[in-house]
Design an enzyme around this catalytic site. Structure first.
Site, mmCIF file in Angstrom:
data_model
loop_
_atom_site.group_PDB
_atom_site.id
_atom_site.type_symbol
_atom_site.label_atom_id
_atom_site.label_comp_id
_atom_site.label_asym_id
_atom_site.label_seq_id
_atom_site.Cartn_x
_atom_site.Cartn_y
_atom_site.Cartn_z
ATOM 1 N N GLU A 47 74.875 11.895 -34.371
ATOM 2 C CA GLU A 47 74.170 10.961 -35.250
ATOM 3 C C GLU A 47 73.851 9.626 -34.604
ATOM 4 O O GLU A 47 72.884 8.974 -34.991
ATOM 5 C CB GLU A 47 74.972 10.696 -36.531
ATOM 6 N N GLU A 50 67.985 5.839 -39.158
ATOM 7 C CA GLU A 50 68.190 4.568 -38.476
ATOM 8 C C GLU A 50 69.669 4.361 -38.223
ATOM 9 O O GLU A 50 70.506 4.945 -38.911
ATOM 10 C CB GLU A 50 67.698 3.389 -39.326
#
Length: 154
Positions: free
Chosen positions: A59, A109
Site C-alpha cells: 500500500e 493517496e
C-alpha cells in the site's frame, strides 16, 4: 450484494516520522475514499506480523518492523439482518525500515499528517484512537526518524 459467512482478520500499521503519521486514502471498499492507517487482510498461513509487513509494502512502498499491538477491534457492517462484512483488526505501532512512500494497491493517496492536522482528514473514530495512541507510544519509545518523504503522494 455479497455477504460474509465468517469474520476476516485484518492488520494495520501506525508509522510515526518526525511528528507525522503515515495515512492512506482508501481506493476500494470498505471505507472507499476515507483516510485510514495502511493495512489489509491476513492470508491463509500468514502470521499477523508477516501480513502487516506485506500490506504496508503493497500500500505504501514502505518496509516496516512491527513493534507493539496498539488496538484490537471489530469492524462490522450489517445490511438488514445480514452481515455484509466483519473484520477483526489488529493495529500495530511500526518502525520504519526502508522504502520510498507511494500510494499503491488499495490506496489512492498516501500522506504524512501532523497530529494537529488530523481533523482535516476525517478519520473514523477507531482510526483516530489508534493514531493518537501511536503518537503517544512512539514518543515514549523514541522511534528513529526516517527520511523526509513529502506530504501527499499519488
Amino acid at each position: 450484494m455479497k455477504h460474509a459467512d465468517h469474520p476476516s482478520v485484518g492488520v494495520g500499521g501506525v508509522v510515526i516520522h518526525e511528528g507525522k503519521v503515515l495515512l492512506v486514502r482508501r481506493g476500494k471498499e470498505p471505507l472507499r475514499g476515507r483516510w485510514l492507517i495502511p493495512g489489509g487482510t491476513v492470508e491463509l498461513g500468514e502470521s499477523l506480523e508477516a501480513a502487516l509487513v506485506r500490506e504496508m509494502q503493497e500500500e505504501t512502498g514502505v518496509t516496516v518492523r512491527p513493534l507493539d499491538v496498539l488496538l484490537v477491534f471489530d469492524r462490522i457492517l450489517r445490511e438488514a439482518e445480514r452481515v455484509r462484512y466483519h473484520y477483526v483488526i489488529v493495529d500495530y505501532l511500526c518502525e520504519y525500515v526502508a522504502g520510498q512512500v507511494r500510494a499503491g494497491s488499495d490506496a489512492d493517496e498516501a500522506a504524512f499528517v501532523g497530529e494537529a492536522d488530523l481533523g482535516a482528514f476525517d478519520l473514523p473514530d477507531k482510526a483516530m484512537q489508534v493514531v493518537r495512541e501511536g503518537f503517544r507510544r512512539a514518543a515514549t519509545q523514541g522511534l528513529p526518524a526516517m527520511p523526509n518523504c513529502g506530504t501527499i503522494l499519488k
